[in-house]
Design a protein around this motif. Sequence first.
Motif, PDB file in Angstrom:
ATOM      1  N   UNK A  48       0.822  -1.216   0.000  1.00  0.00           N
ATOM      2  CA  UNK A  48       0.000   0.000   0.000  1.00  0.00           C
ATOM      3  C   UNK A  48       0.850   1.257   0.000  1.00  0.00           C
ATOM      4  N   UNK A  49       1.850   1.277   0.850  1.00  0.00           N
ATOM      5  CA  UNK A  49       2.640   2.493   1.028  1.00  0.00           C
ATOM      6  C   UNK A  49       3.903   2.455   0.167  1.00  0.00           C
ATOM      7  N   UNK A  50       4.484   3.635  -0.045  1.00  0.00           N
ATOM      8  CA  UNK A  50       5.637   3.753  -0.937  1.00  0.00           C
ATOM      9  C   UNK A  50       6.953   3.415  -0.264  1.00  0.00           C
ATOM     10  N   UNK A  51       8.008   3.366  -1.082  1.00  0.00           N
ATOM     11  CA  UNK A  51       9.334   3.023  -0.579  1.00  0.00           C
ATOM     12  C   UNK A  51       9.863   4.072   0.404  1.00  0.00           C
ATOM     13  N   UNK A  52       9.420   5.309   0.261  1.00  0.00           N
ATOM     14  CA  UNK A  52       9.905   6.370   1.144  1.00  0.00           C
ATOM     15  C   UNK A  52       9.153   6.403   2.472  1.00  0.00           C
ATOM     16  N   UNK A 106      -0.645  17.624   2.319  1.00  0.00           N
ATOM     17  CA  UNK A 106      -1.816  18.184   3.001  1.00  0.00           C
ATOM     18  C   UNK A 106      -2.628  17.056   3.626  1.00  0.00           C
ATOM     19  N   UNK A 107      -3.502  17.405   4.569  1.00  0.00           N
ATOM     20  CA  UNK A 107      -4.285  16.437   5.335  1.00  0.00           C
ATOM     21  C   UNK A 107      -5.090  15.473   4.449  1.00  0.00           C
ATOM     22  N   UNK A 108      -5.725  15.918   3.368  1.00  0.00           N
ATOM     23  CA  UNK A 108      -6.479  14.982   2.518  1.00  0.00           C
ATOM     24  C   UNK A 108      -5.636  13.847   1.945  1.00  0.00           C
ATOM     25  N   UNK A 109      -4.333  14.076   1.798  1.00  0.00           N
ATOM     26  CA  UNK A 109      -3.462  13.005   1.295  1.00  0.00           C
ATOM     27  C   UNK A 109      -3.457  11.822   2.262  1.00  0.00           C
ATOM     28  N   UNK A 141      -7.942   5.275   2.812  1.00  0.00           N
ATOM     29  CA  UNK A 141      -8.906   4.637   1.916  1.00  0.00           C
ATOM     30  C   UNK A 141      -8.232   3.587   1.037  1.00  0.00           C
ATOM     31  N   UNK A 142      -7.037   3.911   0.575  1.00  0.00           N
ATOM     32  CA  UNK A 142      -6.285   2.951  -0.243  1.00  0.00           C
ATOM     33  C   UNK A 142      -5.948   1.702   0.574  1.00  0.00           C
ATOM     34  N   UNK A 143      -5.559   1.884   1.835  1.00  0.00           N
ATOM     35  CA  UNK A 143      -5.247   0.756   2.708  1.00  0.00           C
ATOM     36  C   UNK A 143      -6.471  -0.122   2.909  1.00  0.00           C
ATOM     37  N   UNK A 191      -9.021  -0.412   0.976  1.00  0.00           N
ATOM     38  CA  UNK A 191      -9.325  -1.074  -0.295  1.00  0.00           C
ATOM     39  C   UNK A 191      -8.386  -2.258  -0.516  1.00  0.00           C
ATOM     40  N   UNK A 192      -7.108  -2.089  -0.203  1.00  0.00           N
ATOM     41  CA  UNK A 192      -6.133  -3.162  -0.391  1.00  0.00           C
ATOM     42  C   UNK A 192      -6.415  -4.341   0.539  1.00  0.00           C
ATOM     43  N   UNK A 193      -6.888  -4.046   1.756  1.00  0.00           N
ATOM     44  CA  UNK A 193      -7.247  -5.117   2.690  1.00  0.00           C
ATOM     45  C   UNK A 193      -8.429  -5.917   2.141  1.00  0.00           C
ATOM     46  N   UNK A 194      -9.430  -5.221   1.647  1.00  0.00           N
ATOM     47  CA  UNK A 194     -10.596  -5.900   1.069  1.00  0.00           C
ATOM     48  C   UNK A 194     -10.206  -6.746  -0.135  1.00  0.00           C
ATOM     49  N   UNK A 195      -9.326  -6.215  -0.973  1.00  0.00           N
ATOM     50  CA  UNK A 195      -8.861  -6.947  -2.153  1.00  0.00           C
ATOM     51  C   UNK A 195      -8.079  -8.191  -1.749  1.00  0.00           C
ATOM     52  N   UNK A 196      -7.260  -8.060  -0.709  1.00  0.00           N
ATOM     53  CA  UNK A 196      -6.493  -9.214  -0.208  1.00  0.00           C
ATOM     54  C   UNK A 196      -7.433 -10.322   0.256  1.00  0.00           C
ATOM     55  N   UNK A 197      -8.460  -9.956   1.012  1.00  0.00           N
ATOM     56  CA  UNK A 197      -9.401 -10.951   1.531  1.00  0.00           C
ATOM     57  C   UNK A 197     -10.176 -11.645   0.409  1.00  0.00           C
ATOM     58  N   UNK A 198     -10.405 -10.935  -0.696  1.00  0.00           N
ATOM     59  CA  UNK A 198     -11.087 -11.543  -1.831  1.00  0.00           C
ATOM     60  C   UNK A 198     -10.181 -12.522  -2.576  1.00  0.00           C
TER      61      UNK A 198
END
Length: 391
Positions: free
Chosen positions: A289-293, A312-315, A321-323, A325-332
């Motif tokens: 989910x997260x980047x190399x940095x 900024x805070x919205x990032x 949200x991406x995390x 989504x990735x958890x849901x995709x993993x479970x599928x």
Amino acid sequence: MALQTLQYVELNLFAMAILFLIFLNMRHQNSQYLTDQKLFLALVAADALLLFFDTVLWFLDGKPGNYVKLLYIFAIVLYNSLNPVICMIWYFYVDFYINESKEHLRKMLFPLLIPVLINLVLSVASIFTNIYFVIDENNNYDRGNFIYVLLGICLLFVTYTSGFIIKNQKKIERKEYVCLLFFAIPPAIGGIIQFMFYGIVMIWICATISILIIFINIQNDQLHRDYLTGLYNRRYLDHYLQSKTKSRNNNLIAGIMVDLDSFKMINDLYGHYSGDQALKYTAQILKNTFGEKDFIARYGGDEFVIVMEINKQPDLEAMIQKLQKDVSLFNLQKSLPYVIKLSIGYDCFPTGAGITATAFLNRIDQLMYLNKRKLSVHSSLDKNCGAVDGT
């Protein structure tokens, strides 16, 4: 010739000093080492022995006397016998580092011992048949007609290990992959030079360079790593966050606390191996989910922390949200008897003074527990209403 001997002896002693410093740096007072550390130390010891015998050979070459000749032959046999051994140890280190399986090492032991034993027999037989070496009446060394057999056995090990690394590159991080693959290059260059220009000995000095690179980039790095998940550990997290908050730039520093829900239930119902696997799966999801940095650490038990810089805070909201989504995709995608569920607490580090890194970790920890209780309440309501949790 005496000056050349002195130069090579000095280089060998310098290489042995490097190996000794590596050993001192890895030495544990309680003598408890992990398997990969034991194999790495065996690699260090084998290289040190080869450097020692190489130094002895330089001293004995051309010295008169029957006793010197006997000692010279004994040292050459040991030296030649050890050449494939260090290559075999290197394979074992790579194999365990990638697979983390002692059982697989035991399966590979016998097949890999065969070329080592063949070389041992040829090394001893060289005393009588001059297969690998010849010692003339003046105790001068010369190569035997079949020395390429020894070189071929070593090359076989190196080639097989390099192929094994390439085949399993997806199991390790890119930095580790490059370091492991690079290991064979300096000794190979040294071996080619040594074979083409008779009298120049570089291979084990070059091997010391490779060992030093592995130590700096992998073995020493494990002091900051969690052994199970491969993520950074709590100790390094504290150091990193303190350093980051003191030398911040214009970007915001965001922290995310993640807890693996129902971890105890997974352990109780499916065993501790499944619990360990769940932690590894969670770590892999976070790395994907997260980047190399972004800095990802195992905080303790079933908790993880991510520290990242954002504009900024919205990032930060977008990454949460991406995390999810990735958890849901993993479970599928994964067919497991349980699902991965995460409670998440997150915030940005205040720009004003007065809050420490420890206080910030406590804050996102509290936010995570608030999220966990909220999910627990929703789960209870869903059960009462007959709803099915599909996440």
